[in-house]
Design a protein around this motif. Structure first.
Motif, PDB file in Angstrom:
ATOM      1  N   UNK A  15      12.045   9.417 -22.532  1.00 54.92           N
ATOM      2  CA  UNK A  15      12.123   8.649 -23.759  1.00 54.92           C
ATOM      3  C   UNK A  15      13.319   8.972 -24.620  1.00 54.92           C
ATOM      4  N   UNK A  16      14.260   9.762 -24.093  1.00 59.48           N
ATOM      5  CA  UNK A  16      15.456  10.109 -24.841  1.00 59.48           C
ATOM      6  C   UNK A  16      16.551   9.111 -24.489  1.00 59.48           C
ATOM      7  N   UNK A  17      17.283   8.586 -25.472  1.00 59.69           N
ATOM      8  CA  UNK A  17      18.337   7.613 -25.180  1.00 59.69           C
ATOM      9  C   UNK A  17      19.335   8.157 -24.173  1.00 59.69           C
ATOM     10  N   UNK A  18      19.767   7.293 -23.280  1.00 59.31           N
ATOM     11  CA  UNK A  18      20.691   7.711 -22.235  1.00 59.31           C
ATOM     12  C   UNK A  18      22.073   7.977 -22.820  1.00 59.31           C
ATOM     13  N   UNK A  19      22.693   9.087 -22.389  1.00 59.01           N
ATOM     14  CA  UNK A  19      24.012   9.455 -22.865  1.00 59.01           C
ATOM     15  C   UNK A  19      25.081   8.617 -22.184  1.00 59.01           C
ATOM     16  N   UNK A  20      26.240   8.459 -22.825  1.00 59.77           N
ATOM     17  CA  UNK A  20      27.366   7.818 -22.135  1.00 59.77           C
ATOM     18  C   UNK A  20      27.797   8.653 -20.942  1.00 59.77           C
ATOM     19  N   UNK A  21      28.436   8.004 -19.993  1.00 58.53           N
ATOM     20  CA  UNK A  21      28.768   8.675 -18.735  1.00 58.53           C
ATOM     21  C   UNK A  21      29.673   9.878 -18.938  1.00 58.53           C
ATOM     22  N   UNK A  22      30.484   9.862 -20.009  1.00 59.89           N
ATOM     23  CA  UNK A  22      31.365  10.999 -20.248  1.00 59.89           C
ATOM     24  C   UNK A  22      30.594  12.267 -20.597  1.00 59.89           C
ATOM     25  N   UNK A  23      29.374  12.124 -21.115  1.00 59.04           N
ATOM     26  CA  UNK A  23      28.572  13.292 -21.472  1.00 59.04           C
ATOM     27  C   UNK A  23      27.745  13.808 -20.296  1.00 59.04           C
ATOM     28  N   UNK A  24      27.570  12.991 -19.291  1.00 65.31           N
ATOM     29  CA  UNK A  24      26.731  13.399 -18.157  1.00 65.31           C
ATOM     30  C   UNK A  24      27.567  13.754 -16.934  1.00 65.31           C
ATOM     31  N   UNK A  25      28.821  14.184 -17.171  1.00 66.93           N
ATOM     32  CA  UNK A  25      29.707  14.437 -16.036  1.00 66.93           C
ATOM     33  C   UNK A  25      29.176  15.497 -15.062  1.00 66.93           C
ATOM     34  N   UNK A  26      28.378  16.509 -15.493  1.00 69.43           N
ATOM     35  CA  UNK A  26      27.890  17.466 -14.490  1.00 69.43           C
ATOM     36  C   UNK A  26      26.992  16.833 -13.439  1.00 69.43           C
ATOM     37  N   UNK A  27      26.360  15.695 -13.778  1.00 69.39           N
ATOM     38  CA  UNK A  27      25.456  15.066 -12.813  1.00 69.39           C
ATOM     39  C   UNK A  27      26.188  14.187 -11.811  1.00 69.39           C
TER      40      UNK A  27
END
Length: 365
Positions: A15-27
């Motif tokens: 239920x947490x808003x999805x982060x922009x792709x730049x913030x999820x780079x480790x994944x």
């Protein structure tokens, strides 16, 4: 439990808003590195089988054996990135680390000529070799993705948040806290300015030629003859005493200054409608990192090469293009000092900027 790559992708399910792709780079960095590795290997194999010429130096192409070796290294590095994103035993973690430490420098060396291609394109000279430019861009992308994967793997092994690098509990997603704008330390500034002094002999000699003077045994007339085929933009700048490569170096100096002072973190007043807004962290860091790696390697190589030829350890540099042997040796040394100074100055300033601007997850404070 310390957050890992899977926690980044499961944030939406909680239920947490999805982060922009730049913030999820480790994944996504390990998977992107794996895709790059397969594509890079395929291209290298194709070039090797078809006998496509890929320049290593202006006069020497890569051999098919070298291309096959690069393809193998890319596949091995890609596999290490995928493995590093999963729980591993200690021997496996050591193997992944060893592979990345060994392969990242190979692809960094492969992007050494990136600034030269940039200057050539900006000056309007066009593309000297399409395969050469493609090879450099492939190496640049690989060096970046492998480095991101190595950073996330190292943080994961140290039990830190893979996104911000800090030890905290909770999801490694959500808002980030950015530090206030600050300048680099006095020590960093002194080191960077000292390194930039390496530009002075190289830029001074080129300016003397463009203004009509003679230097290093080469006359201004001969210098202009050597550059007669330069684009109209470069010749127009030379007519007012500005060498286009010196102008490109000044742009790098501007980037270095931005990395060291507050106006590189918050847009200053002269940027008009951007004034007062936070500068996106990667906006100066990406060109700084890419340019620093290639310029440093190229410049250090030239700086060491010239004196070794002068003392006879390496074959003496022959007179060429209107230069005497001694004049050409000095010009190579001046170029090495300039490129190494710019590259190492960029690296030092970028390291300080990265440290001063590193955000942390809000949950970690």
């Amino acid at each position: 439990m310390t957050p890992n790559a899977s926690s980044l992708t499961s944030a939406a399910e909680r239920g947490i808003p999805r982060d922009p792709w730049t913030r999820t780079w480790p994944s996504w960095a390990p998977s992107a590195a794996a895709v790059w590795g397969v594509l890079y290997a395929t291209v290298q194999l194709t070039w090797a089988v078809t006998g496509t010429t890929v320049p290593w130096t202006p006069s020497r192409p890569y051999s098919p054996v070298a291309q096959l070796l690069l393809a193998l290294l890319a596949v091995v590095a890609a596999g290490a990135c995928l493995a590093g994103a999963r729980p591993l035993s200690r021997p496996a973690r050591t193997a992944v680390t060893a592979v990345l430490v060994a392969t990242v420098p190979v692809f960094v060396v492969g992007m050494i000529s990136l600034p030269l291609h940039f200057v050539t394109l900006v000056s309007g000279s066009g593309v000297e070799s399409a395969t050469g430019l493609a090879h450099v861009l492939f190496n640049t992308a690989g060096a970046g993705l492998l480095t991101l994967s190595a950073v996330s793997s190292r943080r994961r092994l140290r039990g830190r948040c893979v996104r911000c690098g800090q030890p905290h509990r909770g999801l490694g997603s959500g808002p980030l806290v950015h530090p206030a704008a600050s300048a680099a330390s006095r020590r960093t500034q002194v080191v960077v300015y000292a390194l930039m002094c390496g530009l002075l002999p190289w830029a001074g000699v080129k300016t003397i030629w463009t203004l009509g003077g003679d230097a290093l045994g080469l006359t201004a007339e001969r210098w202009h003859q050597m550059n007669a085929d330069a684009p109209a933009s470069a010749q127009a700048l030379a007519s007012v005493g500005i060498d286009i490569t010196v102008l490109a170096a000044l742009l790098a100096v501007f980037l270095i200054l931005g990395l060291m002072y507050r106006w590189g973190m918050v847009f200053p007043r002269w940027t008009l409608f951007l004034s007062g807004r936070r500068v996106p962290r990667l906006l100066p860091l990406i060109p700084a990192w890419l340019t620093a790696a290639s310029l440093s390697a190229y410049g250090i190589g030239l700086t060491v090469y010239a004196p070794l030829t002068a003392i006879g350890v390496l074959p003496r540099i022959e007179a060429s293009g209107g230069f005497t042997s001694a004049g050409l040796t000095w010009m190579i040394e001046f170029g090495g000092l300039a490129f190494a100074g710019l590259g190492l100055g960029l690296a030092t300033a970028a390291r300080s900027y990265a440290s001063r601007t590193r955000p942390v997850c809000a949950i970690g404070g």
